[in-house]
Enzyme design. Structure first.
Site, PDB file in Angstrom:
ATOM      1  N   GLU A  14       3.375  72.615  35.785  1.00  0.00           N
ATOM      2  CA  GLU A  14       3.735  71.734  35.860  1.00  0.00           C
ATOM      3  C   GLU A  14       4.074  72.023  38.001  1.00  0.00           C
ATOM      4  OE1 GLU A  14       7.312  69.360  35.048  1.00  0.00           O
ATOM      5  OE2 GLU A  14       7.952  68.923  37.183  1.00  0.00           O
TER       6      GLU A  14
ATOM      7  N   ASP B   1       9.879  76.671  34.936  1.00  0.00           N
ATOM      8  CA  ASP B   1      11.030  76.891  34.261  1.00  0.00           C
ATOM      9  C   ASP B   1      11.541  76.805  35.560  1.00  0.00           C
ATOM     10  OD1 ASP B   1      10.193  75.973  31.697  1.00  0.00           O
ATOM     11  OD2 ASP B   1      10.059  77.200  30.848  1.00  0.00           O
TER      12      ASP B   1
END
Ligand code: TRH
Length: 400
Positions: free
Chosen positions: A282, A23
């Site tokens: 990611e 994040d």
């Protein structure tokens, strides 16, 4: 609309750290690119400065407000903080639907002109993303509209996050033999540097033990570099000692060397230095693709095995794009299924899967081909600013 014609100079990015590093990793990378390449004054609101500090050692977790690399960083703790229209940036981004403070939203509605408000979503290769990318969502109470912005692998999505000049930096690193200096700085011996190098970044449930067995029996020396804390139990069992930075042990052909978590600005150098990179989540997944080197992705686990659907969507796209080398792409595909628990190979099957995957990935040039494919769609940061400019233009026309 070009950058010079646009009317935005300030941006607020809100980040809630759900878990791990992705994040804040994505938000920090995006903030730096917005500031460095587009001259935008960024305020990054983040609720976990301790995690942030692991990727950016300059961060001081005790500071409610600080500036690093020209970016204003605010510790986001006070949901009840008050805001006026003057506090609101031209562009407001909430990362992953993190629910920005209600007082901030109320102040957004008071601002004139109103800010462009985006929800930056997570990356998936699934087809539905193209239909949802850029969709508006009107606020139920205020006359504000939030737009969904999806990263992705096709021209109908926001593309992937990569800085301009990444390729040039990698070429310079290779040309200057940066690998040796970099690996020495991590404490690797000459023998380790000369061996087959593998970086390992995965979630704790990855079948690392099975792979360690294969590498132990390899015909040539293999060095696996594991950041401290990653696959902690399995790595500690291999070392027969706690997996802390600097710990190293050799069994058969395999040396496992525990390295520190590297600052994000330098992480690419690890990927560029290794023969094959295991990545996860990611951002490291995208960096490995950009490195143009063989990689294996450990996908973030989700309930009801939703992650397997996402994994298969990516592997399908990968195999479709690389269809001229179908056999090689299929070997990579099959290994990825096993690594992510979709299939459960026996020890003998692991050996074959590894050998077929490594041969396919190392010899086919497939990784470079894939890299060219993803670069085609432009970088997410520029795509996002173009999208914002288009919304602004539309808003101005509607107001006339
Ligand atoms: O850490 P991740 O697993 O993060 C995430 C989060 O779990 C998130 O909630 C979830 O939505 C997402 O995955 C899918 O993996 P990721 O995304 O690769 O983030 C790791 C970051 O850490 C990335 O910015 C690269 C950076 N990094 C370093 O800077 N140095 C290192 O040594 C390593 C290993 C990683």
């Amino acid at each position: 609309m070009s950058q010079n014609q646009s009317h935005f100079t300030t941006l607020a990015l809100f980040c809630k750290v759900v878990d791990n590093y992705g994040d804040i990793g994505i938000c920090w990378r995006l903030s730096r690119q917005l500031q460095c390449e587009h001259g935008i004054a960024v305020t990054l609101w983040v609720d976990d400065l301790v995690t942030f500090q692991r990727l950016c050692p300059e961060v001081r977790p005790d500071q409610p407000q600080q500036e690093i690399a020209g970016i204003q960083i605010r510790h986001w703790v006070h949901q009840e903080e008050t805001f006026t229209a003057d506090d609101i940036a031209d562009i407001v981004i909430e990362f992953f639907g993190c629910d920005i403070p209600p007082a901030y939203i109320a102040a957004m509605s008071q601002r004139s002109p109103q800010p462009v408000w985006l929800n930056l979503e997570g990356l998936t290769a699934e087809e539905w993303v193209e239909g949802c990318h850029s969709l508006p969502s009107p606020h139920p109470r205020y006359s504000l509209t939030k737009y969904f912005f999806f990263p992705g692998f096709t021209p109908k999505t926001g593309g992937l996050l990569f800085e301009s000049g990444t390729e040039h930096r990698q070429s310079a690193f290779v040309a200057n033999n940066g690998k040796t200096d970099f690996l020495k700085s991590l404490g690797l011996s000459e023998t380790e540097i000369q061996s087959e190098l593998i970086s390992l970044f995965c979630y704790p449930h990855a079948p690392v033990t099975a792979l360690f067995e294969v590498w132990k029996n390899s015909a040539h020396p293999v060095t696996c570099l594991v950041p401290e804390g990653v696959a902690y139990e399995i790595v500690s069992a291999f070392l027969d000692a706690p997996s802390v930075r600097g710990a190293v042990a050799t069994r058969g052909a395999l040396t496992v060397h525990v390295i520190p978590l590297i600052p994000q600005t330098v992480y690419d150098q690890l990927l560029w230095s290794c023969n094959i990179n295991f990545v996860r989540g990611e951002d490291s997944f995208v960096r490995a693709q950009l490195a143009g080197k063989p990689f294996v992705w450990h996908i973030y686990p989700q309930e009801n095995a939703l992650h397997h659907v996402k994994l298969q969507a990516f592997l399908k796209r990968y195999t479709d794009v690389l269809s001229t080398q179908l056999a090689d792409a299929t070997n990579i595909h099959n290994f990825s299924l096993a690594w992510n628990g979709v299939t459960q190979p026996s020890a003998a099957e692991w050996k074959n899967l590894w050998q077929e995957m490594v041969t396919a990935a190392a010899q086919s040039g497939i990784s470079l081909q894939w890299k060219q494919e993803i670069l085609k769609h432009g970088d997410l940061c520029s795509n996002l600013l173009q999208f914002v400019a288009a919304i602004q233009e539309k808003t101005v026309i509607n107001a006339v």
